[in-house]
Design a protein around this motif. Structure first.
Motif, short mmCIF file in Angstrom:
data_model
loop_
_atom_site.label_atom_id
_atom_site.label_comp_id
_atom_site.label_asym_id
_atom_site.label_seq_id
_atom_site.Cartn_x
_atom_site.Cartn_y
_atom_site.Cartn_z
N GLY A 10 24.75 -2.00 -29.49
CA GLY A 10 23.39 -1.54 -29.71
C GLY A 10 23.28 -0.03 -29.67
N ILE A 11 23.76 0.57 -28.60
CA ILE A 11 23.56 2.01 -28.40
C ILE A 11 24.60 2.81 -29.18
CG2 ILE A 11 23.49 3.82 -26.62
CD1 ILE A 11 22.70 1.52 -24.64
N GLY A 12 25.80 2.22 -29.35
CA GLY A 12 26.85 2.88 -30.14
C GLY A 12 28.03 3.30 -29.27
N GLU A 13 29.22 2.90 -29.71
CA GLU A 13 30.46 3.20 -28.96
C GLU A 13 30.65 4.69 -28.74
OE1 GLU A 13 32.79 1.07 -27.89
OE2 GLU A 13 32.60 -0.78 -29.08
N ALA A 14 30.23 5.49 -29.75
CA ALA A 14 30.55 6.93 -29.70
C ALA A 14 29.49 7.74 -28.95
CB ALA A 14 30.71 7.46 -31.12
N PRO A 27 25.25 10.66 -46.92
CA PRO A 27 25.43 12.01 -47.47
C PRO A 27 25.20 13.10 -46.42
CG PRO A 27 23.94 10.70 -48.84
CD PRO A 27 24.28 9.87 -47.65
N PHE A 28 24.25 12.87 -45.50
CA PHE A 28 23.99 13.88 -44.47
C PHE A 28 25.22 14.03 -43.57
CE2 PHE A 28 22.34 14.73 -40.07
CZ PHE A 28 22.12 16.09 -40.27
N ARG A 29 25.79 12.88 -43.19
CA ARG A 29 26.96 12.92 -42.31
C ARG A 29 28.10 13.70 -42.99
NH1 ARG A 29 27.51 7.57 -40.98
NH2 ARG A 29 26.17 7.76 -39.18
N GLU A 76 34.72 13.63 -35.65
CA GLU A 76 35.42 12.55 -36.34
C GLU A 76 34.69 11.22 -36.17
OE1 GLU A 76 37.73 13.21 -38.38
OE2 GLU A 76 37.72 15.30 -37.72
N THR A 77 34.28 10.92 -34.92
CA THR A 77 33.72 9.59 -34.65
C THR A 77 32.27 9.47 -35.10
OG1 THR A 77 33.20 10.37 -32.43
CG2 THR A 77 35.19 9.03 -32.68
N ASN A 78 31.45 10.49 -34.80
CA ASN A 78 30.03 10.43 -35.13
C ASN A 78 29.44 11.83 -35.07
OD1 ASN A 78 27.38 9.85 -35.47
ND2 ASN A 78 27.27 8.27 -33.89
N ASP A 86 23.66 16.58 -29.85
CA ASP A 86 23.27 16.31 -28.45
C ASP A 86 24.01 17.19 -27.45
OD1 ASP A 86 21.98 14.16 -29.60
OD2 ASP A 86 23.57 12.73 -29.11
N CYS A 87 25.04 17.92 -27.92
CA CYS A 87 25.91 18.65 -26.98
C CYS A 87 25.12 19.71 -26.21
CB CYS A 87 27.07 19.30 -27.74
SG CYS A 87 28.25 20.02 -26.60
#
Ligand code: HAM
Length: 420
Positions: free
Chosen positions: A53-57, A174-176, A199-201, A207-208
């Motif tokens: 749901g929330i995302g592995e990355a 396309p944004f990614r 690489e992952t997301n 958010d950093c």
């Protein structure tokens, strides 16, 4: 051995409860006006539910989960948020069969293994709200206006509403790609985490919290430039609605939110008064999550309020008196004690908060205790008063004293309460 609560976990003591009660009671009243019903979901779920749901990355899943194996070796986790669990419950109980649109809320503790600091705990509390089944954009503006109404009833000031759109998966590709391209030029300057995120997301680089990454991202392409016509119309309608409702907002194209399930509208309510942990509530639309969980294709939107942060604002600004009893029975002598014990029982049965002391203290000590409890009235009854059938009623704020007939004292106190 003296035990202490573990790091990031805190007791909320009886004397600290008032702002919590104020927030939760006000929230429940507002939710009722908007047609919400309460739902309660478990604290422990399968780890897989949150990872999917929330995302592995995401940081929440990759670094902050309270995850463990239970005695049978099942991989489970203490919930870091409520949205995934609520959708799981919807699908499991086929609630979508009952009606097209569901409005639900839940209040409770969440768990994230973050570095504890002001406004950030490992166990914290959320008031979580979801509208499931409506594609918006009207429900987006309704939801946002509801949260702003709640904050205004709580008299919270200096808040900023930040909104953004993350588009649909079709726009996100396309944004990614563009973002990845942009980040490539800065690879050596990014922090180690962001190099991996690239690489992952790559969206998670937004958010950093590392200063040099924030600086780099100021020049990054924004999602808003990649919205398709439909997503763009959705966002414009939301903005127009907010204007119609007189709600000020800031379009913040860097507002990515730390969870992967969002589509289209995202938003946060921020305060300038809490330092780094400025978001007191955040949420957004997650139109594909129900389908990703194997349920029917059902759009949804929601948000969660961080209770600790709102409580901190309430503590700083609001005059919150601890509630006290309506009446304290100060008694002298065994016979008066026995009588008062029965009166207290009768008064409580009539819904009146009444207290007395069981340890046969002197009058002064009883008055001190009544004062500390913040009592409105004290009824003083000694053996003399009992013999005459007349007690002394003392108004604790004006210190005025009047006589009251003890024969019908329960009725008299109930009538006084009724009149007040
Ligand atoms: P979230 O932004 O992760 O969203 O959390 C919502 C709010 O919970 C934050 O704005 C913050 O006030 C509070 N919060 C988060 N972590 C902590 C912490 N460690 N200590 C204290 N407060 C914290 C969600 O959780 C989404 N499930 C919201 C949502 C519902 N989106 C759609 N529906």
């Amino acid at each position: 051995m003296q035990y202490k609560a573990i790091r990031g976990f805190k007791d909320i003591l009886p004397g600290q409860m008032e702002p919590w009660r104020r927030l939760e009671e006000e929230a429940k009243q507002v939710f009722e006006i908007y047609g919400y019903r309460e739902i309660r979901v478990p604290i422990v779920e399968s780890m897989e539910l949150f990872a999917r749901g929330i995302g592995e990355a995401t940081d929440i899943v990759s670094k902050e989960m309270y995850a463990f194996r239970d005695r049978r070796g099942n991989h489970v986790a203490m919930r870091p948020e409520a949205t995934a669990s609520i959708l799981r419950a919807f699908i499991e109980h086929k609630l979508y069969m009952e009606s097209a649109v569901h409005k639900v809320y839940t209040i409770g503790p969440m768990f994230r293994y973050e570095r504890p600091q002001k406004g950030r705990r490992r166990q914290f509390h959320q008031i979580d709200v979801e509208i499931i089944g409506d594609p918006g954009p009207r429900s987006d503006s309704e939801l946002i206006s509801m949260i702003m109404q709640l904050f205004s009833l709580l008299e919270l000031e200096n808040l900023e509403l930040h909104i953004n759109s993350l588009g649909c998966p079709h726009d996100r590709g396309p944004f990614r790609a563009e973002l990845k391209d942009f980040l490539k030029d800065y690879t050596s300057q990014l922090c180690q985490d962001c190099r991996e995120r690239m690489e992952t997301n790559p969206l998670r680089v937004f958010d950093c919290k590392v200063e040099r990454c924030i600086e780099i991202m100021k020049h990054a392409p924004t999602m808003l430039d990649f919205l398709c016509d439909e997503c763009s119309r959705h966002f414009s309608s939301l903005k127009r609605d907010l204007e119609r409702l007189g709600l000020e907002y800031v379009v913040n194209s860097h507002l990515m939110r730390g969870l992967d399930y969002y589509t289209r509208t995202t938003f946060e309510v921020q305060t300038r008064e809490l330092g780094a942990q400025s978001a007191i509530a955040g949420g957004g639309r997650y139109d594909n999550l129900m389908r990703d969980f194997g349920g029917p294709d059902t759009p949804a939107i929601g948000f969660a309020i961080g209770e600790e942060r709102v409580v901190e604002l309430l503590e700083e600004h609001a005059e919150l008196d601890e509630p006290g009893p309506y009446i304290f029975l100060a008694v002298l002598g065994k016979e008066a004690e026995d009588k008062a014990f029965v009166w207290m029982h009768e008064l409580r049965k009539r819904g009146i908060w009444c207290e007395m002391e069981y340890q046969s203290l002197g009058l002064k000590a009883q008055m001190r205790r009544a004062d500390r409890l913040n009592t409105k009235w004290v009824l003083i009854v000694g053996d003399d008063e009992l013999a005459k059938g007349i007690g002394i009623m003392r108004d604790m704020s004006t210190k005025e004293q009047t006589e009251v007939s003890l024969g019908s004292v329960v009725d008299e106190v109930a009538a006084m309460k009724e009149r007040s």
